[in-house]
Design a protein around this motif. Structure first.
Motif, PDB file in Angstrom:
ATOM      1  N   LEU A  42       0.829  -1.199   0.000  1.00  0.00           N
ATOM      2  CA  LEU A  42       0.000   0.000   0.000  1.00  0.00           C
ATOM      3  C   LEU A  42       0.867   1.254   0.000  1.00  0.00           C
ATOM      4  O   LEU A  42       0.582   2.216  -0.726  1.00  0.00           O
ATOM      5  N   ASN A  43       1.949   1.242   0.802  1.00  0.00           N
ATOM      6  CA  ASN A  43       2.863   2.390   0.816  1.00  0.00           C
ATOM      7  C   ASN A  43       3.489   2.609  -0.552  1.00  0.00           C
ATOM      8  O   ASN A  43       3.606   3.744  -1.021  1.00  0.00           O
ATOM      9  N   ALA A  44       3.892   1.510  -1.194  1.00  0.00           N
ATOM     10  CA  ALA A  44       4.484   1.619  -2.530  1.00  0.00           C
ATOM     11  C   ALA A  44       3.459   2.142  -3.533  1.00  0.00           C
ATOM     12  O   ALA A  44       3.785   2.974  -4.397  1.00  0.00           O
TER      13      ALA A  44
ATOM     14  N   GLN B 142       3.012   5.866  -3.149  1.00  0.00           N
ATOM     15  CA  GLN B 142       4.117   6.597  -3.767  1.00  0.00           C
ATOM     16  C   GLN B 142       3.960   6.650  -5.284  1.00  0.00           C
ATOM     17  O   GLN B 142       4.228   7.678  -5.913  1.00  0.00           O
ATOM     18  N   GLU B 143       3.516   5.532  -5.874  1.00  0.00           N
ATOM     19  CA  GLU B 143       3.300   5.501  -7.321  1.00  0.00           C
ATOM     20  C   GLU B 143       2.217   6.499  -7.730  1.00  0.00           C
ATOM     21  O   GLU B 143       2.358   7.216  -8.734  1.00  0.00           O
ATOM     22  N   VAL B 144       1.143   6.563  -6.953  1.00  0.00           N
ATOM     23  CA  VAL B 144       0.060   7.508  -7.251  1.00  0.00           C
ATOM     24  C   VAL B 144       0.586   8.943  -7.180  1.00  0.00           C
ATOM     25  O   VAL B 144       0.276   9.774  -8.044  1.00  0.00           O
ATOM     26  N   THR B 145       1.391   9.237  -6.157  1.00  0.00           N
ATOM     27  CA  THR B 145       1.942  10.583  -6.017  1.00  0.00           C
ATOM     28  C   THR B 145       2.803  10.956  -7.207  1.00  0.00           C
ATOM     29  O   THR B 145       2.679  12.048  -7.775  1.00  0.00           O
ATOM     30  N   GLU B 146       3.699  10.048  -7.615  1.00  0.00           N
ATOM     31  CA  GLU B 146       4.606  10.360  -8.722  1.00  0.00           C
ATOM     32  C   GLU B 146       3.876  10.435 -10.059  1.00  0.00           C
ATOM     33  O   GLU B 146       4.215  11.263 -10.909  1.00  0.00           O
TER      34      GLU B 146
END
Length: 279
Positions: free
Chosen positions: A26-28, A31-35
């Protein structure tokens, strides 16, 4: 339909392992959504800067004009990618205490790191903190590194700075920065007699030793210059990103500071902003 990752995680029988793996994934994913959001906003800004209207961009992308306008003005700002993507590692040096020879961190380095950490987190970047150990042996072959350290405290960093094709550190009676194109030499005012409240700093993005990426590095001749670079990044990051984006570069930053506190009062580029040719 669930993704293969979700199916794999759901099949884990140990509930504690499932919780751990699900949290990591979920954390990964976050981060993907943010980038991806940052990248999407960046592309819209670039297309608009090239002369396309939001309506034209929307038509070509198959989205509504309102959605394009919303993306353009919300989410993480593109210039945050100046530091890296996802989680950046911010590294500051350890120094040996003069009296008891204990490893310590300079107060100015702590302040610079904290201000830079706050700036990066404001761009929705996660930040991990490390120290260059005594002796200066630091692993630079990692992604998303930001290192606040000069050649005096680390041979490894000294070798990295030598990869700069324009600017060089020179040690004679004192440390200075030398622009090999203009032959300008930048000497800290605190090393003059009488002393003057001005310092100079290096700021650049240089190739990693393994050639598989870059390292963002900066440091002042003295600590006041380091604080000046952070002030520059706090106030001029969007303009700097517009000039260099994620490409290798280097420049000299001039910092006039308050003599008692060492806090910057005027910060500007002292040298040209040099883009490095790759390959």
């Amino acid at each position: 339909m669930p993704s293969n990752d979700v199916e794999r995680i759901a099949a884990i029988e140990d509930p504690y392992q499932l919780l751990r793996v699900a949290t990591e994934r979920l954390n990964a994913a976050q981060q993907e959504v943010t980038e991806l959001s940052r990248l999407r906003r960046r592309v819209i800004q670039e297309l608009h800067a090239q002369g396309m209207s939001y309506a034209q961009i929307a038509k070509e992308a198959g989205l509504t004009r309102g959605r394009i306008h919303q993306i353009r003005h919300t989410g993480p700002a593109p210039e945050g990618a100046f530091f890296g993507q996802g989680t950046i590692t911010l590294i500051t040096p350890l120094k040996r205490e003069a009296r008891q020879a204990r490893p310590v961190v300079a107060v100015e380095d702590v302040a610079a790191a904290k201000r830079l950490e706050d700036l990066a987190r404001g761009f929705d970047l996660a930040v991990e903190l490390e120290h260059v150990p005594l002796g200066g042996d630091v692993n630079l072959n990692r992604p998303n590194l930001v290192v606040i350290c000069g050649p005096r405290l680390s041979t490894v960093m000294g070798e990295l700075y030598e990869r700069d094709p324009v600017l060089e550190w020179v040690k004679q009676d004192v440390w200075t920065l030398h622009d090999t194109r203009t032959d300008e030499r930048y000497r800290s005012g605190s090393d003059d007699e009488p002393a003057r409240p001005i310092d100079y700093a290096y700021l650049g993005r240089l190739p990693r030793p393994d050639g598989a990426g870059h390292v963002l590095v900066f440091t002042g001749v003295h600590p006041q210059g380091t604080l000046g670079v952070v002030r520059l990044l706090q106030t001029e990051l969007a303009a700097l990103w517009g000039e260099v984006a994620d490409k290798p570069f280097s420049t000299v930053v001039s910092t006039e500071y308050e003599p008692e506190s060492g806090e910057p009062v005027k910060v500007e580029l002292a040298s040209p902003l040099y883009l490095h040719e790759e390959g």
